[in-house]
Design a protein around this motif. Structure first.
Motif, PDB file in Angstrom:
ATOM      1  N   TYR A  19       0.863  -1.179   0.000  1.00 22.85           N
ATOM      2  CA  TYR A  19       0.000   0.000   0.000  1.00 22.85           C
ATOM      3  C   TYR A  19       0.902   1.232   0.000  1.00 22.85           C
ATOM      4  O   TYR A  19       1.611   1.490   0.963  1.00 22.85           O
ATOM      5  CB  TYR A  19      -0.916   0.017   1.226  1.00 22.85           C
ATOM      6  CG  TYR A  19      -1.990  -1.021   1.164  1.00 22.85           C
ATOM      7  CD1 TYR A  19      -3.236  -0.712   0.644  1.00 22.85           C
ATOM      8  CD2 TYR A  19      -1.766  -2.319   1.622  1.00 22.85           C
ATOM      9  CE1 TYR A  19      -4.235  -1.672   0.581  1.00 22.85           C
ATOM     10  CE2 TYR A  19      -2.762  -3.282   1.550  1.00 22.85           C
ATOM     11  CZ  TYR A  19      -3.983  -2.947   1.032  1.00 22.85           C
ATOM     12  OH  TYR A  19      -4.971  -3.897   0.960  1.00 22.85           O
ATOM     13  N   THR A  21       1.623   4.995   0.412  1.00 22.04           N
ATOM     14  CA  THR A  21       0.997   6.039   1.207  1.00 22.04           C
ATOM     15  C   THR A  21       1.990   7.162   1.452  1.00 22.04           C
ATOM     16  O   THR A  21       3.203   6.918   1.520  1.00 22.04           O
ATOM     17  CB  THR A  21       0.473   5.493   2.551  1.00 22.04           C
ATOM     18  OG1 THR A  21      -0.082   6.559   3.310  1.00 22.04           O
ATOM     19  CG2 THR A  21       1.547   4.810   3.361  1.00 22.04           C
ATOM     20  N   GLN A  23       1.843   8.988   4.145  1.00 20.87           N
ATOM     21  CA  GLN A  23       1.950   9.099   5.598  1.00 20.87           C
ATOM     22  C   GLN A  23       2.904   8.041   6.162  1.00 20.87           C
ATOM     23  O   GLN A  23       2.884   6.905   5.719  1.00 20.87           O
ATOM     24  CB  GLN A  23       0.578   8.928   6.252  1.00 20.87           C
ATOM     25  CG  GLN A  23      -0.480   9.877   5.727  1.00 20.87           C
ATOM     26  CD  GLN A  23      -0.140  11.329   5.960  1.00 20.87           C
ATOM     27  OE1 GLN A  23       0.315  11.694   7.037  1.00 20.87           O
ATOM     28  NE2 GLN A  23      -0.341  12.150   4.962  1.00 20.87           N
ATOM     29  N   PRO A  28      -3.190   3.415   6.040  1.00 21.23           N
ATOM     30  CA  PRO A  28      -3.670   4.061   4.822  1.00 21.23           C
ATOM     31  C   PRO A  28      -5.162   3.818   4.609  1.00 21.23           C
ATOM     32  O   PRO A  28      -5.659   2.710   4.835  1.00 21.23           O
ATOM     33  CB  PRO A  28      -2.867   3.381   3.702  1.00 21.23           C
ATOM     34  CG  PRO A  28      -1.738   2.699   4.366  1.00 21.23           C
ATOM     35  CD  PRO A  28      -2.162   2.416   5.773  1.00 21.23           C
ATOM     36  N   PRO A  29      -5.907   4.833   4.169  1.00 22.36           N
ATOM     37  CA  PRO A  29      -7.337   4.657   3.924  1.00 22.36           C
ATOM     38  C   PRO A  29      -7.628   3.545   2.909  1.00 22.36           C
ATOM     39  O   PRO A  29      -8.648   2.872   3.009  1.00 22.36           O
ATOM     40  CB  PRO A  29      -7.784   6.015   3.382  1.00 22.36           C
ATOM     41  CG  PRO A  29      -6.779   6.982   3.897  1.00 22.36           C
ATOM     42  CD  PRO A  29      -5.494   6.228   3.994  1.00 22.36           C
ATOM     43  N   ALA A  30      -6.731   3.328   1.948  1.00 24.32           N
ATOM     44  CA  ALA A  30      -6.946   2.271   0.954  1.00 24.32           C
ATOM     45  C   ALA A  30      -6.962   0.892   1.617  1.00 24.32           C
ATOM     46  O   ALA A  30      -7.735   0.015   1.231  1.00 24.32           O
ATOM     47  CB  ALA A  30      -5.865   2.315  -0.123  1.00 24.32           C
ATOM     48  N   LEU A  32      -7.880   0.283   4.792  1.00 26.02           N
ATOM     49  CA  LEU A  32      -9.145   0.198   5.532  1.00 26.02           C
ATOM     50  C   LEU A  32     -10.317  -0.053   4.589  1.00 26.02           C
ATOM     51  O   LEU A  32     -11.200  -0.856   4.888  1.00 26.02           O
ATOM     52  CB  LEU A  32      -9.373   1.476   6.338  1.00 26.02           C
ATOM     53  CG  LEU A  32      -8.376   1.759   7.449  1.00 26.02           C
ATOM     54  CD1 LEU A  32      -8.629   3.122   8.067  1.00 26.02           C
ATOM     55  CD2 LEU A  32      -8.414   0.669   8.498  1.00 26.02           C
ATOM     56  N   HIS A  33     -10.304   0.622   3.444  1.00 25.95           N
ATOM     57  CA  HIS A  33     -11.362   0.447   2.446  1.00 25.95           C
ATOM     58  C   HIS A  33     -11.377  -0.988   1.923  1.00 25.95           C
ATOM     59  O   HIS A  33     -12.438  -1.616   1.828  1.00 25.95           O
ATOM     60  CB  HIS A  33     -11.158   1.439   1.310  1.00 25.95           C
ATOM     61  CG  HIS A  33     -12.223   1.413   0.281  1.00 25.95           C
ATOM     62  ND1 HIS A  33     -13.455   1.998   0.477  1.00 25.95           N
ATOM     63  CD2 HIS A  33     -12.263   0.859  -0.943  1.00 25.95           C
ATOM     64  CE1 HIS A  33     -14.200   1.809  -0.590  1.00 25.95           C
ATOM     65  NE2 HIS A  33     -13.506   1.120  -1.480  1.00 25.95           N
ATOM     66  N   LYS A  36     -12.632  -3.301   4.663  1.00 25.03           N
ATOM     67  CA  LYS A  36     -14.071  -3.139   4.888  1.00 25.03           C
ATOM     68  C   LYS A  36     -14.892  -3.846   3.806  1.00 25.03           C
ATOM     69  O   LYS A  36     -15.865  -4.530   4.101  1.00 25.03           O
ATOM     70  CB  LYS A  36     -14.423  -1.651   4.919  1.00 25.03           C
ATOM     71  CG  LYS A  36     -15.895  -1.364   5.072  1.00 25.03           C
ATOM     72  CD  LYS A  36     -16.149   0.131   5.036  1.00 25.03           C
ATOM     73  CE  LYS A  36     -17.634   0.425   5.064  1.00 25.03           C
ATOM     74  NZ  LYS A  36     -17.901   1.858   4.905  1.00 25.03           N
ATOM     75  N   GLN A 111      -4.746  10.433  -1.534  1.00 22.79           N
ATOM     76  CA  GLN A 111      -5.074  10.885  -0.192  1.00 22.79           C
ATOM     77  C   GLN A 111      -5.127  12.400  -0.195  1.00 22.79           C
ATOM     78  O   GLN A 111      -4.198  13.059  -0.645  1.00 22.79           O
ATOM     79  CB  GLN A 111      -4.012  10.422   0.804  1.00 22.79           C
ATOM     80  CG  GLN A 111      -4.052   8.936   1.077  1.00 22.79           C
ATOM     81  CD  GLN A 111      -2.949   8.535   2.033  1.00 22.79           C
ATOM     82  OE1 GLN A 111      -1.920   8.069   1.614  1.00 22.79           O
ATOM     83  NE2 GLN A 111      -3.187   8.711   3.309  1.00 22.79           N
ATOM     84  N   PRO A 114      -6.500  16.583   5.260  1.00 24.39           N
ATOM     85  CA  PRO A 114      -7.781  16.829   5.950  1.00 24.39           C
ATOM     86  C   PRO A 114      -8.298  18.248   5.773  1.00 24.39           C
ATOM     87  O   PRO A 114      -9.491  18.474   5.749  1.00 24.39           O
ATOM     88  CB  PRO A 114      -7.454  16.561   7.424  1.00 24.39           C
ATOM     89  CG  PRO A 114      -6.230  15.728   7.416  1.00 24.39           C
ATOM     90  CD  PRO A 114      -5.483  16.065   6.153  1.00 24.39           C
TER      91      PRO A 114
END
Length: 159
Positions: A19, A21, A23, A28-30, A32-33, A36, A111, A114
């Motif tokens: 992944y 990223t 950060q 990483p949001p990817a 988590l996505h 999920k 990404q 925020p």
């Protein structure tokens, strides 16, 4: 109330997932996505960050920093100088246990910071569509609204 699932209870599939990223902390949001929606993780997961140093080049012994996080997950930071062309596969080959190219899946997702608003990002796009649609004879003769502009307008109404 959301339930927290232990990483040991997640179904693991063969292979390596990398992944990418920006950060160097967090998940990483990817990832988590993917977790999920697919409810699976690869046996080995690498959270990869490519960093540009303030020096023209980075010595090979300082190029890679790897940290095992446990449960087959590791964080890797690759550093390249600002005059170097990053070659990620060659740098990953420096890992003690380099991933096999044909068993590796690279996951890249955009990404946003925020503080960045989606409206601020899409506004220039909406303006460009408005200008292009106004100049299009086909749209003016048909009398129909520009599909791209109506999509963007409906997106802003929903957000």
């Amino acid at each position: 109330a959301r339930q927290r699932t232990s990483i040991s209870k997640v179904h693991r599939v063969e292979g390596v997932a990398i992944y990418l990223t920006s950060q160097t902390e967090g998940v990483p949001p990817a990832l988590l996505h993917n977790l999920k929606h697919n409810s699976v993780l690869h046996k080995r997961v690498i959270l990869l960050t490519v960093d540009t140093a303030l020096t023209p080049s980075v010595p090979s012994e300082q190029r890679i920093k790897a940290q095992a996080l446990g449960d087959g997950i590791e964080r890797v930071v690759l550093r390249f100088g600002f005059m170097e062309t990053p070659h990620v596969p060659a740098a990953l080959a420096l890992l003690p246990d380099p991933p096999a190219p044909m068993e590796t899946t690279f996951v890249l997702a955009r990404q946003l910071r925020p503080s960045t608003s989606l409206a601020v990002i899409l506004m220039p796009v909406a303006s460009a569509f408005r200008v292009r649609c106004a100049r299009s004879k086909q749209v003016r003769l048909a009398g129909a609204p520009c599909p791209a502009r109506s999509f963007i307008q409906s997106w802003f109404r929903c957000t």
